[in-house]
Design a protein around this motif. Structure first.
Motif, PDB file in Angstrom:
ATOM      1  N   MET A 159       0.799  -1.221   0.000  1.00  0.00           N
ATOM      2  CA  MET A 159       0.000   0.000   0.000  1.00  0.00           C
ATOM      3  C   MET A 159       0.833   1.273   0.000  1.00  0.00           C
ATOM      4  SD  MET A 159      -3.141   0.830   2.601  1.00  0.00           S
ATOM      5  CE  MET A 159      -4.182   2.291   2.420  1.00  0.00           C
ATOM      6  N   PHE A 160       1.936   1.302   0.725  1.00  0.00           N
ATOM      7  CA  PHE A 160       2.632   2.560   0.969  1.00  0.00           C
ATOM      8  C   PHE A 160       4.029   2.644   0.367  1.00  0.00           C
ATOM      9  CE2 PHE A 160      -0.073   2.038   4.914  1.00  0.00           C
ATOM     10  CZ  PHE A 160      -1.089   2.877   4.458  1.00  0.00           C
ATOM     11  N   SER A 161       4.433   1.660  -0.413  1.00  0.00           N
ATOM     12  CA  SER A 161       5.747   1.743  -1.061  1.00  0.00           C
ATOM     13  C   SER A 161       5.693   2.813  -2.153  1.00  0.00           C
ATOM     14  CB  SER A 161       6.132   0.396  -1.678  1.00  0.00           C
ATOM     15  OG  SER A 161       5.282   0.086  -2.771  1.00  0.00           O
ATOM     16  N   LEU A 162       6.865   3.354  -2.498  1.00  0.00           N
ATOM     17  CA  LEU A 162       6.934   4.385  -3.532  1.00  0.00           C
ATOM     18  C   LEU A 162       6.368   3.874  -4.850  1.00  0.00           C
ATOM     19  CD1 LEU A 162       7.913   7.206  -4.361  1.00  0.00           C
ATOM     20  CD2 LEU A 162      10.153   6.185  -4.872  1.00  0.00           C
ATOM     21  N   GLU A 163       6.664   2.629  -5.169  1.00  0.00           N
ATOM     22  CA  GLU A 163       6.170   2.044  -6.425  1.00  0.00           C
ATOM     23  C   GLU A 163       4.646   1.970  -6.425  1.00  0.00           C
ATOM     24  OE1 GLU A 163       6.697  -2.095  -9.056  1.00  0.00           O
ATOM     25  OE2 GLU A 163       7.550  -1.937  -7.036  1.00  0.00           O
ATOM     26  N   ARG A 164       4.063   1.500  -5.322  1.00  0.00           N
ATOM     27  CA  ARG A 164       2.603   1.395  -5.222  1.00  0.00           C
ATOM     28  C   ARG A 164       1.945   2.761  -5.291  1.00  0.00           C
ATOM     29  NH1 ARG A 164      -0.710  -3.307  -5.419  1.00  0.00           N
ATOM     30  NH2 ARG A 164       0.625  -5.077  -4.910  1.00  0.00           N
ATOM     31  N   PHE A 212     -10.394  -0.888  -1.406  1.00  0.00           N
ATOM     32  CA  PHE A 212     -11.456  -1.721  -1.987  1.00  0.00           C
ATOM     33  C   PHE A 212     -11.805  -1.407  -3.446  1.00  0.00           C
ATOM     34  CE2 PHE A 212     -12.503  -1.010   2.576  1.00  0.00           C
ATOM     35  CZ  PHE A 212     -12.304  -2.297   3.048  1.00  0.00           C
ATOM     36  N   SER A 213     -11.168  -0.415  -4.042  1.00  0.00           N
ATOM     37  CA  SER A 213     -11.531   0.018  -5.408  1.00  0.00           C
ATOM     38  C   SER A 213     -12.986   0.445  -5.492  1.00  0.00           C
ATOM     39  CB  SER A 213     -11.261  -1.094  -6.429  1.00  0.00           C
ATOM     40  OG  SER A 213      -9.890  -1.436  -6.460  1.00  0.00           O
ATOM     41  N   ASN A 294      -6.843  -4.085  -8.458  1.00  0.00           N
ATOM     42  CA  ASN A 294      -5.486  -3.748  -8.048  1.00  0.00           C
ATOM     43  C   ASN A 294      -5.560  -2.895  -6.780  1.00  0.00           C
ATOM     44  OD1 ASN A 294      -2.711  -3.452  -8.040  1.00  0.00           O
ATOM     45  ND2 ASN A 294      -2.757  -1.664  -9.402  1.00  0.00           N
ATOM     46  N   ASP A 295      -5.973  -3.519  -5.676  1.00  0.00           N
ATOM     47  CA  ASP A 295      -6.120  -2.789  -4.419  1.00  0.00           C
ATOM     48  C   ASP A 295      -5.565  -3.636  -3.283  1.00  0.00           C
ATOM     49  OD1 ASP A 295      -8.100  -4.735  -3.929  1.00  0.00           O
ATOM     50  OD2 ASP A 295      -9.713  -3.419  -4.581  1.00  0.00           O
ATOM     51  N   LEU A 296      -5.604  -3.074  -2.077  1.00  0.00           N
ATOM     52  CA  LEU A 296      -5.031  -3.783  -0.937  1.00  0.00           C
ATOM     53  C   LEU A 296      -5.804  -5.056  -0.617  1.00  0.00           C
ATOM     54  CD1 LEU A 296      -2.910  -3.831   1.320  1.00  0.00           C
ATOM     55  CD2 LEU A 296      -4.540  -2.603   2.760  1.00  0.00           C
ATOM     56  N   LEU A 297      -7.139  -5.023  -0.716  1.00  0.00           N
ATOM     57  CA  LEU A 297      -7.926  -6.211  -0.408  1.00  0.00           C
ATOM     58  C   LEU A 297      -7.511  -7.383  -1.287  1.00  0.00           C
ATOM     59  CD1 LEU A 297     -10.190  -7.714   1.010  1.00  0.00           C
ATOM     60  CD2 LEU A 297     -11.817  -6.711  -0.615  1.00  0.00           C
ATOM     61  N   LYS A 317      -9.959  -8.173   8.105  1.00  0.00           N
ATOM     62  CA  LYS A 317     -10.975  -7.183   8.473  1.00  0.00           C
ATOM     63  C   LYS A 317     -10.460  -6.204   9.522  1.00  0.00           C
ATOM     64  CE  LYS A 317     -14.878  -9.113   9.555  1.00  0.00           C
ATOM     65  NZ  LYS A 317     -15.858 -10.146   9.995  1.00  0.00           N
ATOM     66  N   HIS A 318      -9.738  -6.709  10.503  1.00  0.00           N
ATOM     67  CA  HIS A 318      -9.227  -5.821  11.554  1.00  0.00           C
ATOM     68  C   HIS A 318      -8.118  -4.908  11.029  1.00  0.00           C
ATOM     69  CE1 HIS A 318     -11.382  -7.218  15.160  1.00  0.00           C
ATOM     70  NE2 HIS A 318     -11.430  -8.395  14.540  1.00  0.00           N
ATOM     71  N   LEU A 319      -7.289  -5.433  10.129  1.00  0.00           N
ATOM     72  CA  LEU A 319      -6.250  -4.599   9.526  1.00  0.00           C
ATOM     73  C   LEU A 319      -6.879  -3.498   8.673  1.00  0.00           C
ATOM     74  CD1 LEU A 319      -3.317  -3.965   8.872  1.00  0.00           C
ATOM     75  CD2 LEU A 319      -3.382  -5.728   7.088  1.00  0.00           C
ATOM     76  N   LEU A 320      -7.904  -3.849   7.905  1.00  0.00           N
ATOM     77  CA  LEU A 320      -8.611  -2.863   7.084  1.00  0.00           C
ATOM     78  C   LEU A 320      -9.285  -1.801   7.953  1.00  0.00           C
ATOM     79  CD1 LEU A 320     -10.234  -5.251   4.445  1.00  0.00           C
ATOM     80  CD2 LEU A 320      -8.346  -3.649   4.043  1.00  0.00           C
ATOM     81  N   LEU A 321      -9.797  -2.217   9.112  1.00  0.00           N
ATOM     82  CA  LEU A 321     -10.434  -1.272  10.029  1.00  0.00           C
ATOM     83  C   LEU A 321      -9.436  -0.214  10.490  1.00  0.00           C
ATOM     84  CD1 LEU A 321     -12.871  -0.449  11.848  1.00  0.00           C
ATOM     85  CD2 LEU A 321     -11.955  -2.005  13.564  1.00  0.00           C
TER      86      LEU A 321
END
Length: 531
Positions: A159-164, A212-213, A294-297, A317-321
């Motif tokens: 999610m947070f890398s420069l490439e992403r 979640f796009s 192409n999303d985190l989920l 679910k808890h990480l997404l929260l």
């Protein structure tokens, strides 16, 4: 600490205090004998005869049972700032049964978050974080061990890398265009814009699309208001001092309903996540390549299907929260405070607009690559973080006894680094109660490094906010887009100096009264679309 910066007068000095230190009773002075150290509601026994201090930092005298709880008040960040002026930058409070250390200077913050980073890497588990067993899975609550490191690695890589982040610029460009289109409609119809709401909706959709796009909200919609209330309630519940956390006998009673409120809010968000996850699992089962997102989920579900990852659907679910709530609330809060201060200080707003006009080519929009070319805009955001930190406290827990500045911080103590106090300390900042972005021009303080302890809105050390790279881009681009394309006029009869600055306390500091203003077509740049 030497600071060769024109805008900072001197380092925060630990001033002598007249506060009484802990009472010490010694039983024998020869090495190896027992020494007993007593303070109100706290007792240490030193059986080794070592020279290590057991003296607690100074602080106000605690009452029986409740300790110093009453001294927190409605706005603990402000109350503790006032107390620290009496008791010093490392202050001891007894909150019920919880030993609490309040840090109010960059020097001591550096010791806590850098020198003793590992020792203070723990988290206090509250009743609210125990809702639906969130504390057992949450990246914000887990101890800094293998599972926590695994989650942090997932967040960084997926999610947070420069490439992403570079790859997802188009998504953010689309959300900012929707923001500008809405403001343009209000401009044409002469309708007032609730800047607090549009900042929230834009932040919400930026995060929901990254995860979640999908858009979760729309401007002027009931669904947006409902989600705003849920997220706001989560942040208030998690951030508000709770009697059940301080006095164990009250925990089962839950007198303030902290755990109950958190369970309701978490449950509503999990219901939304469940629908999306179930739909995604069905589409993945059809093996239709075109349905892949192409999303985190999608990345998390890939990991879930690898048995060695150990990542369950519940973990997801808890990480997404964590990511959803924190990413939405803190970003929108910072944008609304930045816009508030710019509207209160028209000359600062004009400087920012002129800089944007000199850098952005005609008929173009602000891009993420432009941020590095806009030093005054960066200074505006830094000054917003200083004066209105998104989270007033950094909260940690001592994993074992630690000595700081000659005082003992006992194991399991709660550590509160008061960012609000540091940002308004006259020992550090010239004119700390004035909004002056100029103080950060030609100044090497970097809010992303976690190394300049005068200004660490994202924290520092191993617990530094994992979403920092995305939040940095979102905040700068949202503020730049709104002030580059439009001028702003306050509601009739309201003068800039009359804009309300009252805060609503929680894990983040929200503006108590929503910011509203009328957009007008800017005289420097015509309205243009991205692309």
């Amino acid at each position: 600490m030497e600071l060769n910066q024109p805008t900072i007068t001197k380092s925060a000095i630990v001033k002598p205090t007249t506060a009484k230190s802990a009472t010490v009773k010694t039983h024998g002075k020869r090495e190896g004998q027992i020494a007993v150290y007593e303070t109100p509601y706290l007792r240490f026994v030193n059986r080794t005869g070592s020279r290590r201090t057991t003296k607690l930092p100074p602080g106000p005298y605690p009452l029986p049972i409740i300790g110093n709880i009453l001294q927190l008040g409605q706005n603990p960040h402000q109350s503790l700032t006032k107390l620290s002026k009496t008791y010093g930058p490392l202050m001891y409070l007894k909150l019920g049964s919880i030993n609490t250390m309040v840090v109010s200077s960059p020097e001591i913050a550096k010791q806590v978050l850098q020198k003793h980073d590992q020792a203070f890497s723990g988290r206090i588990i509250t009743a609210a974080t125990e809702a639906l067993d969130h504390h057992k899975v949450s990246v914000a609550c887990l101890p800094a061990a293998s599972k926590w490191r695994s989650y942090r690695k997932i967040c960084k890589e997926q999610m947070f890398s420069l490439e992403r982040l570079d790859a997802s610029q188009g998504l953010r460009r689309d959300k900012f265009q929707k923001l500008l289109d809405y403001v343009q409609e209000c401009c044409m119809s002469g309708q007032v814009v609730d800047i607090t709401e549009v900042a929230f909706v834009t932040s919400l959709n930026l995060i929901s699309n990254t995860l979640f796009s999908a858009d979760f909200a729309h401007f002027n919609s009931n669904s947006s208001q409902e989600l705003k209330e849920i997220v706001g309630e989560v942040m208030r519940t998690l951030g508000t001092p709770n009697l059940g956390d301080f006095i164990p006998v009250l925990k089962l009673i839950d007198p303030q309903g902290a755990k109950r409120k958190a369970e309701i809010c978490f449950g509503k968000l999990f219901a939304i996540f469940d629908d999306i996850i179930n739909e995604r699992l069905v589409s993945r089962g059809t093996h239709i390549t075109s349905s892949m997102k192409n999303d985190l989920l999608e990345a998390l579900l890939d990991l879930n299907q690898r048995n060695e990852s150990g990542l369950s659907i519940n973990d997801i679910k808890h990480l997404l929260l964590d990511l959803f709530v924190a990413g939405t609330d803190t970003t929108s809060s910072t944008v609304q405070w930045a816009m508030t201060e710019l509207l209160r200080n028209p000359e600062k707003l004009l400087k920012a607009k002129q800089e944007l006009s000199s850098v952005i080519r005609e008929n173009k929009q602000v891009e993420e690559s432009d941020i590095s070319k806009l030093p005054y805009l960066q200074a505006v955001i830094k000054e917003t973080f200083r004066y209105h930190p998104p989270g007033p406290f950094l909260s940690h827990k001592a994993e074992h006894d630690v000595e700081i500045n000659g005082y003992m911080v006992p194991k399991n103590s709660q550590i509160l680094v008061n960012l609000w106090a540091t940002g308004r300390d006259s020992n550090i900042w010239i004119n700390p109660d004035s909004f002056e972005p100029e103080r950060f021009l030609d100044c090497n303080i970097d809010i992303r490094s976690g190394q300049n302890f005068e200004l660490i809105p994202f924290g520092a050390g191993r617990r530094i906010c994992p979403g920092l790279p995305l939040a940095y881009r979102m905040v700068h681009l949202m503020v730049a887009s709104m002030i580059y394309n439009f001028d702003w006029k306050l509601e009739q009869g309201l003068k800039p100096e009359d804009i309300d600055l009252k805060e609503k306390f929680g894990l983040s500091l929200q503006k108590a009264v929503p910011l509203k203003a009328f957009p007008t077509r800017t005289v420097t740049v015509p309205f243009t679309r991205y692309g």
